[in-house]
Design an enzyme around this catalytic site. Structure first.
Site, PDB file in Angstrom:
ATOM      1  N   HIS A   2       0.237   1.856  -0.596  1.00 37.53           N
ATOM      2  CA  HIS A   2       0.058   2.893   0.427  1.00 37.53           C
ATOM      3  C   HIS A   2       1.073   4.027   0.285  1.00 37.53           C
ATOM      4  O   HIS A   2       2.175   3.911   0.818  1.00 37.53           O
ATOM      5  CB  HIS A   2       0.267   2.268   1.809  1.00 37.53           C
ATOM      6  CG  HIS A   2      -0.801   1.326   2.237  1.00 37.53           C
ATOM      7  ND1 HIS A   2      -1.856   1.717   3.027  1.00 37.53           N
ATOM      8  CD2 HIS A   2      -0.985   0.006   2.003  1.00 37.53           C
ATOM      9  CE1 HIS A   2      -2.649   0.683   3.264  1.00 37.53           C
ATOM     10  NE2 HIS A   2      -2.132  -0.376   2.656  1.00 37.53           N
ATOM     11  N   CYS A  58      -5.837   1.565  -0.551  1.00 37.03           N
ATOM     12  CA  CYS A  58      -6.081   0.206  -0.054  1.00 37.03           C
ATOM     13  C   CYS A  58      -7.569  -0.008   0.210  1.00 37.03           C
ATOM     14  O   CYS A  58      -8.374  -0.020  -0.706  1.00 37.03           O
ATOM     15  CB  CYS A  58      -5.227  -0.059   1.180  1.00 37.03           C
ATOM     16  SG  CYS A  58      -5.133  -1.808   1.586  1.00 37.03           S
ATOM     17  N   GLU A  78       0.940   6.784   1.861  1.00 36.44           N
ATOM     18  CA  GLU A  78       1.111   7.358   3.206  1.00 36.44           C
ATOM     19  C   GLU A  78       2.048   6.516   4.061  1.00 36.44           C
ATOM     20  O   GLU A  78       2.424   6.930   5.158  1.00 36.44           O
ATOM     21  CB  GLU A  78      -0.260   7.526   3.885  1.00 36.44           C
ATOM     22  CG  GLU A  78      -0.871   6.279   4.493  1.00 36.44           C
ATOM     23  CD  GLU A  78      -1.400   5.272   3.478  1.00 36.44           C
ATOM     24  OE1 GLU A  78      -1.363   5.551   2.260  1.00 36.44           O
ATOM     25  OE2 GLU A  78      -1.829   4.175   3.918  1.00 36.44           O
TER      26      GLU A  78
END
Lengths: 278, 991
Positions: free
Chosen positions: A238, A109, A240
């Site tokens: 993302h 990002c 994560e």
């Protein structure tokens, strides 16, 4: 645990508006990196910590300097001209050394936006300090949090996506529209399989230009790219944010494995380091 | 000489922001324009060479792929109208600040303090518009004259070579820095005039208390020792006024109220707050004994409870109504970053893990004429939404739960509730983290932003209605990045044990933060040391300024070196402003001279109690006699399209609700990620399954009938939303946020006694129902002057309480969402339906209020919630959805279309009493009910789990995407494709 002689070391940067550092570090830990340090940008710029100690540099998402001059613009400016310590080397030189030593960088990002604006990817002709592509305002003109399907180019040299065909992850950005700096660059990206991840249909078969599957209007539906070595990789979605099945927006209605799809990115990185860099 | 750098898009690049503006000009203002293009302008008030300007323009200021730049010449070429919008002097310009820093980094120079960068935006509009149309775009969309300035240039007056001259909105203050001394021995009329002129919001009895204090011999003598005479200084007067403001002291909630009920029976209530709110929490804590979760309630910036043995949770909700009325964007932005500092400044400081927001607006299509100083509700909606977006997203805190309520009366004052939760280790360096106190000798340290005139009088001014002269300095714009840098620094300092105490600078600024911290000891505060945004502030202004992003700390002198070093390393400004003492005095100095000297006791406890009257009389509306439609398909679609019921996806999507990666139940769920979740579940500790469950309840429509039941329903709604996803009722706490119209009888408020009675009744219900449910309030807030009064126009909000609930789920993997899961699953209704449509959305749609307001049976409800908790724990539930606005009809339809599955429902099977019509059965808003679907193989276990509870097996989930309902007569009354129902629900506010 049997102590390993050599240990995989990951660094996760924070400060100045970065906000995904905790989960990024969590991803590295779940992927069994031996050392995972969350380090403030100024600890590096003041010379307390150097990148040289690490194998994997994580640039997490967030709003660096509020994205006030455009996503990650002010932060790229900060890092590009910073010196380490009062009179030390340029930070840029430390970073280039890190790259030259064959180490890995992942930007998610805002971290991807930072990599692009520093010129770290795609870095054609080995020029890791010239911006060749950009990320700008979504066609919708607004920030959006939504999950997207990503088709992965299995022929890409990207180390982080090895063995991944498709992945479902959230985007959370207002400036994720990918634009290459001209036809030449666009062609090279395609020819060299550097377009690692594209917004796609739910079965990961073809890329999509239509909103909302393509959430921002990215040219060629680009969600993430890497450099030609495949060791430097950035993308808007993302990984994560999907480390555990309860992160999936439909986990209460679908049968899902315990491990989230985002973890594979970190596992690939750690595995590569263990095999190639230690 | 100042310079202008303009940044525009290259011609082949799409201007997404310009296009968005074009759409809003069409949608919000009904004006058609051909195109809008945007140009960013940096006005650089610094001595830079042409080469340096070039380096900056093609460096940090522009993107080489998409943008072009021009230095000291205009980019604008083809347009019909050019509008340039910039800030007024002194308004926070975050981009300008970042740009200034970028110049320094790029050029390796340090700019002088007064060398600044100011930003503005140019809009190039093409289209067939006359000047009034362009002015409408400015005043109706682009510009808030309180914080911005603008210029309009038609194409024929444009000089394409020279462009616009640089405008530098530098703050110029001509006032001489001084401390005024004011004689208080003046007439009552003069005192009240003084209060009005200085925006003190002090009443006559309060002035009398101050007069009496200043006449005391001991006071005269002590003040004399520091060179102060018999007059009060402006520093002291302002500090007293803000400390004693309704906003800070909650005078109405702490007043002495004589309440007379409908039968004429009177009672005297000494403090609503102590009697009902704090009183209820004490009762509950007493009953819970060893199971009590509360660690710190009502005496810090936020409430603290136990999460598990290792961690504590912190939660607070605030309102920011008046600032949002004056500047929706800035008001909401400071609202959210402001409430962030509450849990952050609680105990020794908590890491922030979630935001919540609830808004009350007039409907966006509001078409009545707007009185002066009010923004159109659509603009309030968009501005507030965007302010919370920027504040929350940029702070890296997920916005996980919220609600939007629409009612015409919120045109007078929008309500903007912003809340934040945090987590901290239960012990820090061996000490409980929720306890803190400064020690005499500790240094007073301020960190974060600098002080300007921003927000002066926010506390006193929010204690008044919105009027003609409401001060514009109360409007400010937050800076989430400066705050984030500060919170990162302070969490590190906390873990290193570098400070004893921490609190935030909110309403009342230093006067409040230092005044509160030093309350039991005393302090010596040296105002000239405070870092200022610009010169020229008077001492009282420095003391009162509500400039954002600041925390005040107590740091031991032995720790000050490492504290300041760490601050510098992390690029955070920290300044020592004085010392905590053991004198019991608020001692304020400026340039070595004493400018204020007050007893802490008087400052905090000298306020005389307010005495008020409240008289309750029910309005006694009639139940309407409605004609009955044979087919209710259209009625259901109409209900789904009501603003209070329809999808809020367009707002939710623009908030980051997943950052920090603990998201388990998101605000949007179901087959297509668009169903309305009842509550949020997050895992704050990523390697644990323990979850925090957050929900809310708000039902102001019921206030029109009886605020007692409004309050009961809000509590029940928050709890049942929480229970629906799996929140344990025995591990749940609440927060109360009251927003009321002025309840003090006066010429301005002839129905004050009634409105105060409404407040009394809501408080009685709060006591009755929190104690019955065993869900204690841990913190809360009230905002008491939510009226608009200009000329003869008065608009008062309906009495509104947001009740927020925070519960726990032991294993987040057992959480349940509201979407129907599989064809063949059985559909149950839990809880009995009564004829309770008073204040319902259905009556509102048909133009009535009614009288049968829903009443909560807490004992029955609590038993149901416990059983549901157990059934959820045992994995018996496939989906669970709470019934609230729109009743069964809406909840069933939502369950079906969130799962993209059909449903066949038989209303004859609904457990009900006294309801003999299909429409009333479908849309009654009886509380404490759920729609549950289960797998057929769980039928036996499920029915056993709810033995003795009113429940009904009302139908089945179907593969065919049809929503079918059979009425009481056995005839089909609804038949609709779920896609059409979903469309009706999603259309009004978009996605």
């Amino acid at each position: 645990m049997v102590p390993r002689k050599q240990r995989v070391k990951a660094i996760v940067l924070y400060g100045y508006g970065i906000n995904c550092e905790t989960e990024m570090a969590h991803g590295c830990r779940l992927a069994e990196a031996d050392v995972v340090d969350i380090v403030h940008m100024n600890e590096i710029l003041q010379g307390e910590v150097t990148l040289d100690q690490y194998h994997l540099l994580n640039l997490p998402g967030g709003f660096l300097d509020g994205d006030d001059l455009g996503a990650a613009k002010a932060a790229a400016n900060r890092l590009r001209y910073a010196r380490v310590g009062a009179r030390g080397e340029r930070f840029q030189d430390q970073l280039l050394r890190f790259i030259k030593e064959g180490k890995l960088i992942f930007g998610g990002c805002n971290g991807f936006q930072l990599m692009v604006k520093l010129g770290l990817i795609p870095a054609f002709d080995g020029s890791y300090d010239t911006q060749q592509v950009t990320l700008t305002f979504n066609d919708s003109g607004r920030f959006e949090d939504r999950w997207v399907y990503l088709k992965i180019d299995e022929k890409s040299p990207c180390i982080f996506t090895r063995g991944i065909k498709g992945v479902y992850l959230p985007v959370r950005h207002g400036e994720g529209k990918f634009i290459p700096g001209g036809e030449e660059i666009r062609k090279k990206l395609k020819q060299r399989n550097l377009i690692v991840a594209q917004y796609s249909d739910p079965s990961f078969t073809h890329e999509v230009m239509d909103y909302p599957l393509n959430p921002n209007g990215s040219i060629d539906a680009v969600a993430g790219i890497c450099d030609e070595s495949g060791r430097l990789f950035g993308m808007m979605p993302h990984p994560e944010a999907y480390l555990h099945f309860t992160n999936h927006p439909r986990w209460t209605r679908e049968d899902l494995p315990e491990e989230g799809m985002g973890l594979a990115f970190f596992r690939n990185a750690v595995e590569y380091i263990r095999e190639e860099l230690l | 000489m100042p310079h202008r750098i303009e940044i525009g898009l290259k011609s082949h690049i799409r201007d997404a922001l310009g296009e968005k503006l074009k759409r809003r000009i069409r949608d919000d203002l009904n004006l058609e324009v051909k195109s809008v293009n945007t140009i960013s302008v940096y006005t650089i008030d610094a001595d830079l060479s042409p080469e340096q300007l070039e380096m900056v323009a093609n460096g940090p200021f522009s993107d080489p792929i998409t943008q072009m730049y021009a230095i000291d010449r205009p980019l604008a070429q083809s347009f019909d109208w050019l509008i340039e919008v910039g800030f007024r002097p002194g308004v926070t310009d975050n981009v300008g600040k970042t740009a200034r820093e970028a110049i320094e980094l790029r050029l390796g120079v340090q700019l002088k303090d007064q060398e600044r960068v100011y930003t503005s935006t140019q809009y190039l509009i093409k289209g067939n518009l006359e000047r009034p149309g362009v002015e409408k775009i400015c005043n109706g969309l682009l510009v808030n004259p309180l914080v911005q300035r603008f210029e309009i240039i038609p194409r024929h007056l444009w000089n394409g070579r020279r462009g616009l001259e640089p405008t530098v909105p530098r703050v110029k203050i001509d006032q001489k820095i001084q401390v005024e001394e004011i004689g208080l021995q003046i007439t009552d009329r003069a005192l009240l005039k003084l209060s009005h002129d200085r925006v003190l919001a002090l009443s006559l009895p309060e002035f009398k208390a101050i007069q009496a204090y200043f006449k005391k011999d001991s006071v005269i003598r002590e003040r004399g020792e520091f060179g102060l005479g018999g007059k009060i200084t402006d520093v002291e007067l302002e500090a007293l006024a803000q400390t004693w403001s309704e906003h800070c002291k909650h005078k109405i909630f702490n007043g002495l109220i004589e309440y007379t009920d409908e039968r004429g029976e009177a009672e005297v209530i000494d403090s609503l707050f102590n009697t009902y709110i704090k009183g209820a929490t004490e009762t509950i804590r007493g009953k819970k004994g060893g199971e009590d979760l509360c660690l710190s309630v009502f005496d810090d910036n936020a409430g603290v409870i136990k999460f598990n043995d290792s961690y504590s949770l912190v939660f607070k909700v605030e309102t920011h109504n008046t600032p949002c009325a004056l500047d929706p964007y800035g008001g909401a932005l400071t609202g959210i970053v402001g409430v962030n500092r509450d849990p952050f400044g609680t105990g020794k400081g908590a890491k922030l893990i979630f935001n919540v927001d609830t808004f009350c607006f007039a409907p966006p299509h509001y078409s009545k004429p707007l009185p002066p100083r009010l923004f159109h509700p659509k603009r309030v909606y968009e501005g507030v939404r965007e302010g919370v977006e920027h504040g929350g997203n940029k702070s890296g805190i997920p916005t996980i739960n919220g609600c939007v309520v629409f009612d015409d009366r919120y045109a007078g004052k929008p309500l903007v509730y912003c809340g934040t939760g945090g987590i901290m280790p239960s012990k820090i360096r061996g000490e409980p983290s929720h306890i803190k106190s400064p020690l005499p000798g500790d240094l007073i340290v301020m960190t974060g932003g600098r002080i300007g005139k921003d927000g002066i009088h926010g506390a006193t001014f929010s204690s008044e209605e919105l009027h003609e002269e409401s001060p514009t300095t109360a409007v400010q714009i937050g800076d989430p990045i400066t705050q984030k840098k500060m919170t990162e620094f302070l969490l590190k300092a906390r873990d290193l044990g570098l400070y004893h105490s921490i609190t935030d600078n909110g309403a009342g600024g230093l006067s409040s933060s230092v005044g509160e911290m030093a309350r039991h000891i005393g302090c010596r505060l040296e105002l000239e040391k405070a870092p200022l945004k610009y010169a020229g502030l008077n001492p009282w202004e420095i003391l009162l300024s509500e400039a954002q992003e600041r925390m005040t700390l107590a740091v031991a002198s032995s720790e000050i070196e490492p504290f300041l070093q760490l601050a510098e390393k992390m690029d955070v400004e920290a300044t020592v402003l004085g010392t905590f003492t053991d004198t019991g005095k608020l001692h304020v100095l400026y340039g070595g001279r004493t400018v204020g000297y007050l007893d802490m006791d008087f400052l905090h406890a000298g306020l005389p109690k307010m005495r008020l009257k409240a008289t309750w009389k029910s309005k006694g509306f009639q139940e309407p006699q409605l004609p009955m439609d044979e087919d209710l398909t259209e009625t259901l679609q109409g209900m789904l399209s009501r603003f209070n019921i329809c999808s809020k996806e367009s707002i939710i999507r623009q908030y980051d609700h997943e950052v920090q990666a603990g998201s388990v139940v998101k605000p949007l769920v179901g087959k297509e990620n668009d169903g309305p979740s009842d509550a949020a579940v997050i895992r704050p500790i990523l390697d644990s399954y323990e979850g925090v469950v957050v929900s809310n309840g708000i039902c102001p429509r019921y206030s029109d009938i009886d605020t007692y039941h409004m309050m009961a329903c809000a509590i029940d709604e928050a709890i049942r939303n929480n229970v629906a996803v799996g929140g344990r009722i025995d591990r749940m706490v609440g927060l109360d946020n009251f927003c009321w119209p002025d309840p003090i009888q006066s010429e301005k408020t002839p129905d004050g006694e009634y409105k105060l009675a409404q407040l009394v009744r809501a408080n009685k219900a709060l006591y009755d129902f929190t104690t019955a449910f065993g869900v204690p309030c841990i913190s809360g807030k009230d905002s008491m002057k939510n009226d608009y009064l200009i000329g003869k126009t008065k608009i008062s909000i309906p009495p509104t309480v947001l009740f927020s609930a925070m519960g726990k789920i032991d294993d987040a993997r057992k959480a349940v969402t509201m979407d129907a899961k599989r064809p063949g699953d059985l559909v149950y209704i839990l809880g009995e339906t009564l004829n309770e449509l008073g204040g319902s959305e259905y009556y509102a749609m048909r133009g009535y209020i009614g009288n049968n307001v829903p009443k909560v049976d807490a004992e029955k409800a609590k038993e149901l919630y416990r059983r549901l908790n157990k059934a959820t724990e045992e994995g018996l539930i496939a989906s669970c959805h709470d019934c609230s606005d729109g009743g069964l009809g809406v909840a069933l339809a939502e369950t079906a279309f969130a799962g993209m599955l059909g449903m066949e429902i038989d209303l004859g099977k609904v457990p009900a009493a006294g309801v003999d019509r299909d429409d009333l059965l479908l849309f009654s808003e009886t509380q404490s009910r759920f729609i549950v679907t289960i797998s057929p193989d769980k039928k036996k276990a499920f029915e056993k789990a709810f033995e003795g509870i009113a429940y009904g097996l009302v139908g089945e989930v179907t593969l065919a995407s049809v929503f079918k309902t059979t009425g009481l007569s056995g005839r089909e009354i609804i038949r609709a494709d779920i896609r059409d129902l979903k469309e009706a629900w999603k259309r009004p506010l978009g996605t």
